[in-house]
Design an enzyme around this catalytic site. Structure first.
Site, PDB file in Angstrom:
ATOM      1  CD  GLU A   1       2.704  14.765  26.884  1.00  0.00           C
ATOM      2  OE1 GLU A   1       2.191  15.610  26.159  1.00  0.00           O
ATOM      3  OE2 GLU A   1       2.612  14.786  28.127  1.00  0.00           O
TER       4      GLU A   1
ATOM      5  CG  HIS B   1      -0.358  14.834  31.305  1.00  0.00           C
ATOM      6  ND1 HIS B   1       0.540  15.640  31.967  1.00  0.00           N
ATOM      7  CD2 HIS B   1      -0.334  15.215  30.006  1.00  0.00           C
ATOM      8  CE1 HIS B   1       1.083  16.489  31.096  1.00  0.00           C
ATOM      9  NE2 HIS B   1       0.561  16.244  29.894  1.00  0.00           N
TER      10      HIS B   1
HETATM   11  P1  13P Z   1       3.694  21.453  25.959  1.00  0.00           P
HETATM   12  O1  13P Z   1       3.195  21.298  24.557  1.00  0.00           O
HETATM   13  O2  13P Z   1       3.361  22.773  26.572  1.00  0.00           O
HETATM   14  O3  13P Z   1       5.138  21.099  26.081  1.00  0.00           O
HETATM   15  O4  13P Z   1       2.908  20.392  26.853  1.00  0.00           O
HETATM   16  C1  13P Z   1       2.944  19.066  26.481  1.00  0.00           C
HETATM   17  C2  13P Z   1       1.935  18.355  27.272  1.00  0.00           C
HETATM   18  O5  13P Z   1       2.108  18.133  28.444  1.00  0.00           O
HETATM   19  C3  13P Z   1       0.693  17.967  26.588  1.00  0.00           C
HETATM   20  O6  13P Z   1      -0.034  17.076  27.338  1.00  0.00           O
END
Ligand code: 13P
Length: 255
Positions: free
Chosen positions: A166, A94
């Site tokens: 992400e 992550h």
């Molecule tokens: P948010 O949905 O708070 O932006 O976080 C995304 C995240 O890091 C999920 O792993």
């Protein structure tokens, strides 16, 4: 569609965690059930064995494991412990692990291999930094992460890996974060599939599940689903509120 709730370092107590999960379960039983919906809850590891058993609709994931299977590694949680706790999914690499704990893509590779050995599905998080994005380096950044993270993993196992895209600056905890434009996400989704095609084959490129994460909320989730290229979401802050989390699912189901 997969809806992965990453609770991060929340909520502060087991009772709060139980309440949140109970509200999600109740909401699902009264309206969100759907054969195509799979929910994965990733609570803090200390709560994992105390939140009840997984069901067909709600499974459990762990937010991180150590890159070694066993040994003297203070503070780490082994993949063996995760498997023993009925964990079926594991977030790997992550962006917050990379940003705050110096985790590398090499670590990701070891963790993905450990997960696969223990039949835990890795959810491998990839994404470029804002600097890389601004410099037009998204493609090489993602390509490097995929190459290194999936190094020496046989094609039969690659099929079992879920990817979560992400972009760092879209994560709500980052200063100035904003939800990424759905069209842009479609473009990057296609880009990831092209990279997979280059590294593997058409089947992998087409069938690998790719989630999107970054400020996903009830108001924007359905926009991402419209383009049909997204297989689900990795949701942070909105997953800490059962109404928001359930509304994300409901809004996507309408599409
Ligand atoms: P948010 O949905 O708070 O932006 O976080 C995304 C995240 O890091 C999920 O792993």
């Amino acid at each position: 569609m997969l809806y992965v709730a990453n609770w991060k370092m929340n909520p502060p107590s087991l009772n709060d965690a139980k309440r949140l999960l109970k509200n999600i379960r109740t909401g699902i039983n009264t309206g969100v059930k759907d054969k195509k919906t799979q929910i994965i809850i990733c609570p803090p590891a200390i709560f994992l064995t105390k939140l009840g058993r997984p069901s067909s609709l709600i499974k459990f994931g762990i937010q991180n494991i150590g890159s070694k299977e066993r040994g003297a590694f203070t503070g780490e949680i082994s993949v063996l412990m995760a498997a023993d706790a009925n964990v079926e999914y594991c977030l790997v690499n992550h962006s917050e692990r990379k940003l705050y704990f110096n985790e590398t893509t090499r670590d990701a590779n070891q963790k993905i291999k450990l997960c696969l050995e223990k039949r835990i599905t890795p959810i491998f998080c990839i994404g470029e930094s804002q600097k890389q994005f601004k410099k037009g380096k998204t493609k090489p950044a993602l390509e490097n992460q995929l190459k290194q993270g999936l190094k020496d993993i046989g094609i039969m196992n690659i099929k079992k890996v879920i990817l979560a895209y992400e972009p760092l600056w879209a994560i709500s905890s980052q200063k100035g974060a904003k939800a990424e434009n759905p069209d842009q996400i479609l473009g990057i989704n296609i880009l990831i599939r092209k990279i997979l095609f280059g590294l593997y084959d058409q089947k992998i490129a087409r069938e690998t599940k790719i989630l999107y994460g970054g400020s996903v909320a009830p108001k924007n989730a359905a926009l991402y689903v419209k383009n049909k290229s997204i297989d689900g979401f990795l949701i942070g802050s909105a997953s800490l509120n059962s109404f928001s989390f359930l509304n994300i699912i409901k809004n996507c189901q309408k599409n």
